[in-house]
Design an enzyme around this catalytic site. Structure first.
Site, PDB file in Angstrom:
ATOM      1  CD  GLU A   4      -3.081  -0.853   0.200  1.00 20.08           C
ATOM      2  OE1 GLU A   4      -3.139   0.242  -0.375  1.00 20.08           O
ATOM      3  OE2 GLU A   4      -3.883  -1.777  -0.006  1.00 20.08           O
ATOM      4  CB  CYS A   6      -1.735   7.142   1.426  1.00 22.81           C
ATOM      5  SG  CYS A   6      -3.097   6.290   2.228  1.00 22.81           S
TER       6      CYS A   6
HETATM    7  P1  NAD Z   1       8.864   4.792   4.059  1.00 22.57           P
HETATM    8  O1  NAD Z   1       8.713   4.006   2.822  1.00 22.57           O
HETATM    9  O2  NAD Z   1      10.001   5.711   4.202  1.00 22.57           O
HETATM   10  O3  NAD Z   1       8.942   3.829   5.351  1.00 22.57           O
HETATM   11  C1  NAD Z   1       7.918   2.907   5.647  1.00 22.57           C
HETATM   12  C2  NAD Z   1       8.479   1.793   6.513  1.00 22.57           C
HETATM   13  O4  NAD Z   1       9.433   1.052   5.761  1.00 22.57           O
HETATM   14  C3  NAD Z   1       9.195   2.242   7.778  1.00 22.57           C
HETATM   15  O5  NAD Z   1       8.805   1.386   8.830  1.00 22.57           O
HETATM   16  C4  NAD Z   1      10.661   2.041   7.434  1.00 22.57           C
HETATM   17  O6  NAD Z   1      11.468   1.762   8.557  1.00 22.57           O
HETATM   18  C5  NAD Z   1      10.603   0.825   6.543  1.00 22.57           C
HETATM   19  N1  NAD Z   1      11.724   0.683   5.614  1.00 22.57           N
HETATM   20  C6  NAD Z   1      12.499   1.663   5.080  1.00 22.57           C
HETATM   21  N2  NAD Z   1      13.392   1.139   4.215  1.00 22.57           N
HETATM   22  C7  NAD Z   1      13.183  -0.197   4.198  1.00 22.57           C
HETATM   23  C8  NAD Z   1      13.785  -1.280   3.491  1.00 22.57           C
HETATM   24  N3  NAD Z   1      14.778  -1.082   2.620  1.00 22.57           N
HETATM   25  N4  NAD Z   1      13.315  -2.521   3.718  1.00 22.57           N
HETATM   26  C9  NAD Z   1      12.304  -2.756   4.582  1.00 22.57           C
HETATM   27  N5  NAD Z   1      11.687  -1.760   5.279  1.00 22.57           N
HETATM   28  C10 NAD Z   1      12.119  -0.495   5.087  1.00 22.57           C
HETATM   29  O7  NAD Z   1       7.467   5.573   4.210  1.00 22.57           O
HETATM   30  P2  NAD Z   1       7.102   6.718   5.252  1.00 22.57           P
HETATM   31  O8  NAD Z   1       7.846   7.948   4.855  1.00 22.57           O
HETATM   32  O9  NAD Z   1       7.207   6.189   6.639  1.00 22.57           O
HETATM   33  O10 NAD Z   1       5.524   6.932   4.971  1.00 22.57           O
HETATM   34  C11 NAD Z   1       5.008   7.826   4.036  1.00 22.57           C
HETATM   35  C12 NAD Z   1       4.616   7.101   2.764  1.00 22.57           C
HETATM   36  O11 NAD Z   1       3.670   6.079   3.058  1.00 22.57           O
HETATM   37  C13 NAD Z   1       3.933   7.992   1.748  1.00 22.57           C
HETATM   38  O12 NAD Z   1       4.429   7.722   0.464  1.00 22.57           O
HETATM   39  C14 NAD Z   1       2.472   7.574   1.827  1.00 22.57           C
HETATM   40  O13 NAD Z   1       1.715   7.821   0.676  1.00 22.57           O
HETATM   41  C15 NAD Z   1       2.592   6.125   2.133  1.00 22.57           C
HETATM   42  N6  NAD Z   1       1.367   5.605   2.736  1.00 22.57           N
HETATM   43  C16 NAD Z   1       0.552   4.758   1.998  1.00 22.57           C
HETATM   44  C17 NAD Z   1      -0.644   4.291   2.544  1.00 22.57           C
HETATM   45  C18 NAD Z   1      -1.577   3.386   1.768  1.00 22.57           C
HETATM   46  O14 NAD Z   1      -2.450   2.762   2.380  1.00 22.57           O
HETATM   47  N7  NAD Z   1      -1.457   3.290   0.462  1.00 22.57           N
HETATM   48  C19 NAD Z   1      -0.994   4.675   3.841  1.00 22.57           C
HETATM   49  C20 NAD Z   1      -0.148   5.525   4.528  1.00 22.57           C
HETATM   50  C21 NAD Z   1       1.038   5.970   3.983  1.00 22.57           C
END
Ligand code: NAD
Length: 475
Positions: A229, A263
């Site tokens: 997501e 999001c």
């Molecule tokens: P992010 O991708 O930076 O991090 C998300 C998670 O991934 C964190 O827990 C982080 O520690 C982990 N992570 C980072 N690098 C990783 C790797 N290489 N391998 C495994 N895990 C890793 O996202 P963010 O900045 O925390 O959140 C914002 C983003 O989330 C925005 O793009 C937003 O649109 C999206 N979002 C989507 C939804 C949806 O339902 N579609 C809902 C909420 C947020």
């Protein structure tokens, strides 16, 4: 022991330290949960639902502690309470829906299309479910998939964002009251996320598209399913037949709730030329009336940016748009107050589709408005994005909105309102393009995806002899 710190978005201070889970910790948690899972699945749907309800009661009782920890990490008070209440409601909803859904699965033996055989299905849960969550709704998004996974019979090992880890500590006290529940947290950043993928049988990821691709690659190496997501750039089309004042109210709310760090926020507005003037006037006026929650976190509408880099990214998009000819009708400048970064709702007119603010995810309270003369062109512009999360249409009638909505390339379309996916939990949807990879976390599919169907294939006649395969018998 490796420690990490978290920043308070209202003060800018890194005032919280937490221990990062080591590889050994993660492996030990995974092994313990795997050992607990068979008994959990054997409890049956009704038994699991009872435990989820006890967890919901314990979450309710600890709501002040959970909301307080969450409020520090997110800089917002009311939304923190809404999130904790949302977890409790999700537990109650799945505890009610889960048993009926699982009992209703088709388990009857039926004749196969191949003569002489019958087929019967049974269902078993993936053993260890893993989730990786972002920082924008830390409590909701850490548990949104784990709750139906546990209802299905999985054990769950989940990783909150390292940006917003504070709720995990009071949550451990809550979990101690429900020892049968096979749920544990691992704490840390990207490395911990990668280690979790190596332990899990099924991974759900919520976060950015960039990280989502890395998660998908790691899941592919493990040959496990990954539900993603991801980000969005949701459009809203407002037709000439829509009431401009009504549309302005909806556009504002759909774009700025939680400081736009959602999001499914509306991030691109396409409005018909006929109503542009009253629409923009109403939107700018309503935007200027929105209050930031500074200095009192309990007064006002929108709080600081949770993640400081985000404030810089949003400001750069606004500055780029202005440099290319956009007009600022409200807001426009990130303010640093008391160590936090705030942005009042920012309305941009005269934006063009090539500007970064129209192409890249913003994740802030920014409303870029483009005028259209022809609804066909508006539909084409709305679909001209790498994302396909959700979209919205405001029109003179539901019929008109539905016709346009049916042509939008996104997983969920709000008709006569905006950003409805955050309010409606039973609308099954499949995110498109760079916004994700299903199945749906919403609706019954949210649980059914965690059950593997096993085929029992029954011989009802005589088993085939080896001579049936003797060379030279046929053909
Ligand atoms: P992010 O991708 O930076 O991090 C998300 C998670 O991934 C964190 O827990 C982080 O520690 C982990 N992570 C980072 N690098 C990783 C790797 N290489 N391998 C495994 N895990 C890793 O996202 P963010 O900045 O925390 O959140 C914002 C983003 O989330 C925005 O793009 C937003 O649109 C999206 N979002 C989507 C939804 C949806 O339902 N579609 C809902 C909420 C947020």
């Amino acid at each position: 022991m490796t420690m990490m710190s978290a920043r308070n978005p209202r003060t800018g201070e890194a005032d919280y330290e937490f221990a990062v889970s080591s590889r050994d910790d993660i492996a030990a948690d995974a092994a313990r949960l795997r050992a607990e899972q068979p008994a959990w699945e054997a409890l049956g749907p009704e038994g699991r639902a009872k435990v989820l309800l006890r967890f919901a009661d314990a979450v309710d009782a600890a709501a002040p502690q959970l909301a307080e920890a969450l409020a520090i990490d997110t800089g917002r008070h009311a939304v923190a309470w809404i999130e904790v209440d949302g977890l409790s409601r999700s537990l109650r909803r799945w505890a009610e829906r889960g048993p009926a859904l699982i009992a209703g699965l088709d388990r009857e033996a039926k004749p196969s299309a191949s003569p002489g055989f019958e087929i019967r299905a049974d269902y078993t849960a993936y053993q260890l479910f893993g989730a990786i969550a972002p920082w924008n709704f830390p409590v909701i998004l850490t548990h949104i998939d784990a709750v139906p996974a546990m209802m299905a019979g999985c054990a769950a090992l989940v990783k909150p964002s390292e940006v917003t880890p504070r709720f995990a500590k009071p949550m451990l006290d809550v979990l101690a009251q429900v020892p049968e529940l096979p749920l544990a947290y691992v704490m840390g950043g990207a490395d911990v996320g990668q280690a979790l993928i190596e332990e899990a049988d099924y991974i759900c990821f919520t976060g950015s598209t960039e990280t989502g691709k890395k998660v998908a690659e790691a899941a592919a190496r493990q040959l496990i399913p990954a539900n993603l997501e991801l980000g969005g750039k949701d459009p809203m089309i407002i037709t000439a037949n829509a009431d401009p004042l009504w549309a302005a109210r909806i556009a504002l709310r759909s774009s700025i709730v939680a400081t736009g760090q959602a999001c499914q926020s509306i991030e691109r507005i396409f409005v018909a030329r006929e109503i542009t003037e009253p629409f923009l006037a109403a939107l700018a006026e309503a935007a200027k009336a929105v209050e930031i929650t500074f200095p009192d976190p309990k007064q006002g509408h929108i709080g600081p940016f949770i993640f400081p880099d985000q404030a810089g990214k949003v400001q750069a998009q606004i500055d780029d748009a202005v440099a290319s000819g956009a007009r600022v009708l409200a807001g426009g400048q990130v303010e640093e107050l008391g160590g936090g970064n705030y942005l009042r709702p920012t309305v941009l007119a005269d934006v063009t589709p090539d500007m970064a603010v129209m192409r890249e995810e913003t994740f802030g309270p920014v409303l870029p408005v483009t005028i259209f003369d022809d609804v066909e062109a508006a539909i084409a512009l709305a679909n001209d994005t790498t994302y396909g999360l959700s979209a919205a249409v405001l029109a003179g009638s539901l019929e008109e909105a539905s016709e346009i909505g049916a042509r939008l390339d996104a997983g969920a379309i709000s008709l006569q309102d905006g950003a409805l996916t955050s309010m409606v939990s039973d609308a099954t949807n499949h995110s498109r393009k760079a916004s994700g990879l299903g199945p749906s976390r919403m609706g019954d599919e949210g649980l059914l995806r965690f059950l593997r169907r096993r085929a029992m294939i029954i011989q009802t006649g005589d088993a085939l002899p080896i001579d049936a395969y003797r060379e030279g018998q046929s053909g």
